[in-house]
Design a protein around this motif. Structure first.
Motif, PDB file in Angstrom:
ATOM      1  N   PRO A  90     -42.835  46.411  89.423  1.00  0.00           N
ATOM      2  CA  PRO A  90     -44.242  45.789  88.858  1.00  0.00           C
ATOM      3  C   PRO A  90     -44.292  44.563  88.737  1.00  0.00           C
ATOM      4  O   PRO A  90     -43.414  44.262  87.754  1.00  0.00           O
ATOM      5  CB  PRO A  90     -44.941  46.828  88.360  1.00  0.00           C
ATOM      6  CG  PRO A  90     -43.639  47.662  87.679  1.00  0.00           C
ATOM      7  CD  PRO A  90     -42.386  47.413  88.566  1.00  0.00           C
ATOM      8  N   SER A  91     -45.371  43.686  88.683  1.00  0.00           N
ATOM      9  CA  SER A  91     -45.370  42.621  88.007  1.00  0.00           C
ATOM     10  C   SER A  91     -45.919  42.796  86.744  1.00  0.00           C
ATOM     11  O   SER A  91     -46.831  43.511  86.279  1.00  0.00           O
ATOM     12  CB  SER A  91     -46.650  41.671  88.805  1.00  0.00           C
ATOM     13  OG  SER A  91     -46.027  41.054  89.793  1.00  0.00           O
ATOM     14  N   ARG A  92     -45.350  42.272  85.472  1.00  0.00           N
ATOM     15  CA  ARG A  92     -45.732  42.156  84.208  1.00  0.00           C
ATOM     16  C   ARG A  92     -45.264  41.019  83.631  1.00  0.00           C
ATOM     17  O   ARG A  92     -44.882  39.940  84.033  1.00  0.00           O
ATOM     18  CB  ARG A  92     -44.691  43.346  83.647  1.00  0.00           C
ATOM     19  CG  ARG A  92     -44.687  44.676  84.054  1.00  0.00           C
ATOM     20  CD  ARG A  92     -43.966  45.596  83.071  1.00  0.00           C
ATOM     21  NE  ARG A  92     -42.634  45.687  82.945  1.00  0.00           N
ATOM     22  CZ  ARG A  92     -41.887  46.111  83.548  1.00  0.00           C
ATOM     23  NH1 ARG A  92     -42.252  47.153  84.380  1.00  0.00           N
ATOM     24  NH2 ARG A  92     -40.659  46.139  83.485  1.00  0.00           N
ATOM     25  N   ALA A 108     -51.665  45.418  73.384  1.00  0.00           N
ATOM     26  CA  ALA A 108     -51.615  46.782  73.070  1.00  0.00           C
ATOM     27  C   ALA A 108     -51.122  47.304  74.173  1.00  0.00           C
ATOM     28  O   ALA A 108     -51.438  47.525  75.271  1.00  0.00           O
ATOM     29  CB  ALA A 108     -52.815  47.366  72.495  1.00  0.00           C
ATOM     30  N   GLY A 109     -49.780  48.199  74.046  1.00  0.00           N
ATOM     31  CA  GLY A 109     -49.004  48.724  75.053  1.00  0.00           C
ATOM     32  C   GLY A 109     -48.620  47.995  76.103  1.00  0.00           C
ATOM     33  O   GLY A 109     -48.019  48.540  77.223  1.00  0.00           O
ATOM     34  N   GLU A 110     -48.430  46.543  75.975  1.00  0.00           N
ATOM     35  CA  GLU A 110     -47.939  45.817  76.936  1.00  0.00           C
ATOM     36  C   GLU A 110     -46.311  45.828  77.104  1.00  0.00           C
ATOM     37  O   GLU A 110     -45.744  45.792  76.079  1.00  0.00           O
ATOM     38  CB  GLU A 110     -48.420  44.440  76.630  1.00  0.00           C
ATOM     39  CG  GLU A 110     -48.054  43.492  77.743  1.00  0.00           C
ATOM     40  CD  GLU A 110     -48.856  41.977  77.523  1.00  0.00           C
ATOM     41  OE1 GLU A 110     -49.620  41.649  78.462  1.00  0.00           O
ATOM     42  OE2 GLU A 110     -48.550  41.357  76.566  1.00  0.00           O
ATOM     43  N   SER A 111     -45.911  45.899  78.341  1.00  0.00           N
ATOM     44  CA  SER A 111     -44.356  45.760  78.512  1.00  0.00           C
ATOM     45  C   SER A 111     -44.267  44.521  79.134  1.00  0.00           C
ATOM     46  O   SER A 111     -44.767  43.908  79.829  1.00  0.00           O
ATOM     47  CB  SER A 111     -43.767  46.989  78.933  1.00  0.00           C
ATOM     48  OG  SER A 111     -44.356  47.137  80.457  1.00  0.00           O
ATOM     49  N   VAL A 161     -36.699  38.189  92.110  1.00  0.00           N
ATOM     50  CA  VAL A 161     -37.757  37.853  91.169  1.00  0.00           C
ATOM     51  C   VAL A 161     -38.918  37.333  91.798  1.00  0.00           C
ATOM     52  O   VAL A 161     -38.795  36.074  92.330  1.00  0.00           O
ATOM     53  CB  VAL A 161     -37.229  37.006  90.032  1.00  0.00           C
ATOM     54  CG1 VAL A 161     -38.175  36.894  89.069  1.00  0.00           C
ATOM     55  CG2 VAL A 161     -36.061  37.639  89.440  1.00  0.00           C
ATOM     56  N   GLY A 162     -40.010  38.120  91.746  1.00  0.00           N
ATOM     57  CA  GLY A 162     -41.287  37.650  92.244  1.00  0.00           C
ATOM     58  C   GLY A 162     -42.135  37.245  91.075  1.00  0.00           C
ATOM     59  O   GLY A 162     -41.845  37.414  89.893  1.00  0.00           O
ATOM     60  N   ALA A 163     -43.020  35.966  91.322  1.00  0.00           N
ATOM     61  CA  ALA A 163     -43.583  35.561  90.434  1.00  0.00           C
ATOM     62  C   ALA A 163     -45.280  35.020  90.652  1.00  0.00           C
ATOM     63  O   ALA A 163     -45.407  34.909  91.900  1.00  0.00           O
ATOM     64  CB  ALA A 163     -43.229  34.118  90.021  1.00  0.00           C
ATOM     65  N   LEU A 164     -46.084  35.305  89.773  1.00  0.00           N
ATOM     66  CA  LEU A 164     -47.389  34.848  89.990  1.00  0.00           C
ATOM     67  C   LEU A 164     -48.271  34.382  88.820  1.00  0.00           C
ATOM     68  O   LEU A 164     -47.652  34.869  87.584  1.00  0.00           O
ATOM     69  CB  LEU A 164     -48.158  36.389  90.463  1.00  0.00           C
ATOM     70  CG  LEU A 164     -48.290  37.410  89.699  1.00  0.00           C
ATOM     71  CD1 LEU A 164     -49.493  37.248  88.953  1.00  0.00           C
ATOM     72  CD2 LEU A 164     -48.427  38.634  90.670  1.00  0.00           C
TER      73      LEU A 164
END
Length: 419
Positions: free
Chosen positions: A252-254, A288-291, A235-238
């Motif tokens: 991808p980062s979400r 909007a459209g966010e995952s 798990v990467g985090a930012l």
């Protein structure tokens, strides 16, 4: 013979209640499992899926027996595929049969229940269990079963059971983490006494036997736990302008979903990001459209990375995106000392240390706008722009150090005011 069956006289029956029966010779039924799909052939004909109409646990047990297994573990009904025909449906077994050929079934083509998907087992319940701390643990059809000491195997009750407990259970089973965790489940093949309930792990344990738990006597009904375990996942985090984002398995980062996110999770997230502590968190609106990368996170608090915590990667999210503030320094760093009072704001909250004491919040009793103006001058600023009382923070649960502050307004520090 019907004479060996239970029956009553016919006096209470009238109207159109006759029974039409046609009898015939024995018919052979072949059976096979193909990637979990249960198929059968009748009278030497081709193997075709079995229709789920009327299919029940007793039928599943006979089917598994005919297939050479010891017992049935689970069954479900899959969707009918285009152009698909069935071998039979409406099956009704009594339970003693060695083959489905001894059961009632209908070979008509109509089917509304879908195709039967079946799981059987070659071994008795409990085979392959892992014993640690006096608790033998195993999953059976995905359900968590335990034997305590020299007792019998039975389900673990879902009372108090959470994601942290699921992570410990998977470590008990020799796996890195839990990947599926559901409560409120049931199985017609596991109708036995519960053996554990009220499981409460801190998260540092490597077995359920090391956790607090009770016997299962007070648990009944649909309280089984379904758990699936898997390998470790990275798990990467930012932090991006206060938005907390994460990536799973190199993806991808979400944004991280706020469902279940709490101060303990925030603390672990800030630790992974290289900070000393969490200061605050909130939940922003979904765009909007966010995952999302994941949600439903549950950390115990000792973890160095969110990869050690329970989380769900399903797309559903009702809690909004996590917004996070972390700190690189301990509480009190950067405080301004005037008149014997060290003053600082932390996450916007006013903290003070009086003399050689410890830092703690300033209480809002009697605190007003005049006091806020003096506090900002104490901190080297011209004026207060925001001033709210009655606030709280899970990261500042420490003793108050000042209360009843009363400034006249001419002071340049809280140390010069009455308190």
């Amino acid at each position: 013979s019907l004479g060996a069956c239970q029956y009553f006289g016919g006096g209470s029956c009238d109207g159109e209640r006759l029974i039409q029966v046609s009898c015939g010779e024995a018919v052979s039924v072949g059976a096979l499992l193909s990637d979990g799909d249960f198929e059968a052939s009748v009278g030497g004909g081709p193997s075709r899926p079995v229709c789920g109409d009327g299919f029940d646990p007793v039928d599943a047990t006979v089917a598994c027996r005919q297939l050479g297994f010891v017992r049935a573990v689970s069954y479900s009904f899959g969707e009918r595929r285009a152009g698909e025909s069935f071998s039979f449906g409406g099956i009704a077994c009594a339970g003693h049969e060695e083959s489905l050929s001894e059961c009632w079934f209908e070979t008509s083509g109509a089917c509304s229940g879908g195709r039967v998907e079946l799981t059987c087992a070659s071994e008795a319940i409990g085979v392959g269990a892992v014993e640690l701390g006096g608790v033998h643990l195993v999953t059976d059809g995905g359900f968590l079963l335990a034997k305590v000491g020299n007792g019998s195997f039975g389900p673990v009750c879902d009372s108090e059971f959470d994601g942290i407990d699921a992570m410990v259970a998977c470590r008990h089973l020799g796996m890195a983490r839990a990947t599926i965790f559901k409560t409120g489940q049931s199985s017609p093949f596991l109708e036995m006494a519960f053996t554990m309930s009220g499981v409460g792990c801190t998260g540092v344990e490597d077995s359920l036997g090391a956790c607090q738990y009770f016997g299962g006597g007070s648990c009944d009904g649909e309280r089984l736990i379904q758990v699936s375990c898997g390998e470790a996942v990275s798990v990467g985090a930012l932090l991006s302008d206060g938005d907390f984002e994460a990536s799973v398995g190199g993806g991808p980062s979400r944004p991280v979903c706020g469902d279940g996110f709490d101060p303990v999770d925030a603390t672990v997230a800030c630790r992974q990001l290289g900070f000393v502590r969490a200061v605050s968190y909130s939940f922003g609106e979904r765009r909007a459209g966010e995952s999302f990368s994941f949600g439903g996170i549950a950390c115990a608090g000792h973890e160095e990375s969110l990869s050690e915590c329970w989380f769900e990667t399903s797309g559903a999210c009702s809690g909004g995106r996590v917004e996070l503030t972390c700190a690189s320094e301990a509480i009190g760093v950067g405080a301004v000392e005037l008149g014997g009072v060290h003053l600082v704001t932390d996450g916007g909250f006013l903290l003070a240390k009086v003399g050689n004491g410890s830092f703690g919040p300033v209480c809002d009793s009697e605190f007003d706008g005049i006091d806020a103006m003096v506090a900002c001058r104490h901190l080297g600023m011209a004026r207060a722009t925001i001033f709210k009382t009655g606030q709280s923070s899970p990261f500042l649960e420490m003793a108050f150090t000042m209360s009843g502050v009363g400034c006249t307004g001419v002071e340049d520090s809280l140390g010069a005011c009455q308190y």
